[in-house]
Motif scaffolding. Structure first.
Motif, PDB file in Angstrom:
ATOM      1  N   HIS A   1      53.959  41.148  25.703  1.00 20.25           N
ATOM      2  CA  HIS A   1      55.334  40.945  25.244  1.00 20.25           C
ATOM      3  C   HIS A   1      55.526  41.562  23.859  1.00 20.25           C
ATOM      4  CE1 HIS A   1      57.010  38.458  28.383  1.00 20.25           C
ATOM      5  NE2 HIS A   1      56.025  37.582  28.298  1.00 20.25           N
ATOM      6  N   ALA A   2      54.549  41.338  22.979  1.00 21.51           N
ATOM      7  CA  ALA A   2      54.653  41.842  21.614  1.00 21.51           C
ATOM      8  C   ALA A   2      54.653  43.365  21.585  1.00 21.51           C
ATOM      9  CB  ALA A   2      53.498  41.297  20.773  1.00 21.51           C
ATOM     10  N   ARG A   3      53.726  43.978  22.310  1.00 15.67           N
ATOM     11  CA  ARG A   3      53.610  45.441  22.271  1.00 15.67           C
ATOM     12  C   ARG A   3      54.796  46.111  22.938  1.00 15.67           C
ATOM     13  NH1 ARG A   3      47.876  43.977  23.345  1.00 15.67           N
ATOM     14  NH2 ARG A   3      46.773  44.288  21.352  1.00 15.67           N
ATOM     15  N   GLN A   4      55.369  45.455  23.926  1.00 17.26           N
ATOM     16  CA  GLN A   4      56.547  46.022  24.581  1.00 17.26           C
ATOM     17  C   GLN A   4      57.740  46.023  23.634  1.00 17.26           C
ATOM     18  OE1 GLN A   4      57.793  43.920  28.107  1.00 17.26           O
ATOM     19  NE2 GLN A   4      59.033  45.613  28.837  1.00 17.26           N
ATOM     20  N   SER A   5      57.853  44.983  22.834  1.00 14.10           N
ATOM     21  CA  SER A   5      58.990  44.879  21.911  1.00 14.10           C
ATOM     22  C   SER A   5      58.812  45.733  20.671  1.00 14.10           C
ATOM     23  CB  SER A   5      59.190  43.410  21.486  1.00 14.10           C
ATOM     24  OG  SER A   5      59.558  42.617  22.587  1.00 14.10           O
ATOM     25  N   ALA A   6      57.559  45.901  20.211  1.00 17.61           N
ATOM     26  CA  ALA A   6      57.303  46.676  18.999  1.00 17.61           C
ATOM     27  C   ALA A   6      55.978  47.412  19.148  1.00 17.61           C
ATOM     28  CB  ALA A   6      57.273  45.756  17.782  1.00 17.61           C
ATOM     29  N   PRO A   7      55.995  48.584  19.808  1.00 17.94           N
ATOM     30  CA  PRO A   7      54.751  49.313  20.099  1.00 17.94           C
ATOM     31  C   PRO A   7      53.960  49.707  18.858  1.00 17.94           C
ATOM     32  CG  PRO A   7      56.582  50.174  21.406  1.00 17.94           C
ATOM     33  CD  PRO A   7      57.172  49.237  20.397  1.00 17.94           C
ATOM     34  N   ASP A   8      54.633  49.782  17.707  1.00 17.56           N
ATOM     35  CA  ASP A   8      53.959  50.248  16.493  1.00 17.56           C
ATOM     36  C   ASP A   8      53.219  49.143  15.749  1.00 17.56           C
ATOM     37  OD1 ASP A   8      56.548  49.134  16.001  1.00 17.56           O
ATOM     38  OD2 ASP A   8      56.431  49.850  13.932  1.00 17.56           O
TER      39      ASP A   8
END
Length: 290
Positions: free
Chosen positions: A74-81
């Motif tokens: 969920h975290a990486r999908q929302s903010a890949p950087d």
């Protein structure tokens, strides 16, 4: 020196997923790592954590690890950087989250609760963390307006922590900052006798807060609102309609579970959208006052 992080708790629920996505975006804006935490009670209750014989990907340990991986996704999908750090911990979140978040940028939690009781919609963990954590605590509720302002309520000159947190949130997101102060009057009040102060002290407080905000975040668009109501929480909630984030201070010191002050308590329960409760560890507060 290790950089501070935004800590977020994840338990697999949709409210927690909403919190993780919000926390990841906030970490991206602030350019800090995200520390995602999942707490499991099973190791305290049983030693049978391994897979069931003959059933692939089974077992309580695997389920906990899968939940943690799901939260990280969920975290990486929302903010890949964003750099995502993960921790799978045994024990209660009430014990682990304050320890991990102490002195960090922020602790982020989902809003959990069944509702139906006086309209109160905040789960016990979120409420306790808002009262006891040693860092600002954001409780994420549906209703955020991404294009809305950051709204902060200042009650007195001691509201500096809330103002600082609001400035940081507004500056990192490019949002405008709305600083409000609520003058309270008794129900049915009429200015018949002694109409002494039309609001000069309140206006001075707001002017001081605006000047401080512009000092903390030069270039920030700042507005001020002086409100009058018989209820401080009601006035704040009305002013915060359409906000991207509502910031409140707390006069609770965590001595009684859930003690965050009546205003913060009401706003936390009834706001439509994310609420940030500004908290500081006692030592930091003492240092500011010395």
């Amino acid at each position: 020196m290790e950089s501070k992080t935004i800590v977020v708790g994840y338990d697999g629920s949709e409210p927690a997923a909403l919190a993780v996505r919000w926390a990841a975006r906030e970490a991206s804006r602030r350019k800090v790592p995200l520390h995602l935490v999942h707490c499991t009670l099973w190791p305290l209750l049983t030693k049978n954590l391994g897979p069931v014989p003959g059933i692939k990907d089974s077992g309580l340990q695997h389920a906990a690890e899968k939940t943690l991986q799901e939260g990280a996704a969920h975290a990486r999908q929302s903010a890949p950087d964003v750099e995502v750090r993960t921790s799978l911990l045994s024990g209660s979140p009430n014990v682990n989250l304050p320890r991990l978040s102490a002195g960090q940028d922020m602790l982020v939690l989902g809003s959990r609760g069944l509702g139906g009781f006086m309209g109160l919609l905040i789960g016990s963990v979120s409420l306790e963390m808002a009262a006891t954590a040693s860092c600002p605590v954001a409780v994420i509720k549906p209703g955020e307006d991404p294009d809305g302002p950051v709204v902060v309520a200042v009650e007195d000159p001691e509201s500096s922590a809330a103002l600082e947190d609001a400035c940081t949130a507004a500056a990192s997101s490019g949002a405008r900052l709305v600083i409000i102060h609520v003058r309270t009057v008794p129900a049915g009040y009429r200015l018949v006798r002694d109409p002494v102060d039309p609001g000069a002290a309140a206006e001075a407080l707001l002017d001081s807060a605006v000047a401080k905000a512009q000092e903390l975040a030069p270039g920030l668009m700042v507005e001020q609102q002086l409100l009058t109501d018989t209820s401080v929480p009601r006035a704040i909630l009305h002013a915060a309609q359409g906000a991207r984030l509502t910031v409140v201070g707390t006069k609770g010191h965590g001595l009684i579970k859930g003690s965050i002050g009546s205003t913060a308590h009401a706003v936390l329960h009834h706001a439509k959208g994310p609420v940030l409760v500004s908290r500081r560890p006692p030592a930091t507060k003492a240092a500011h006052e010395s």
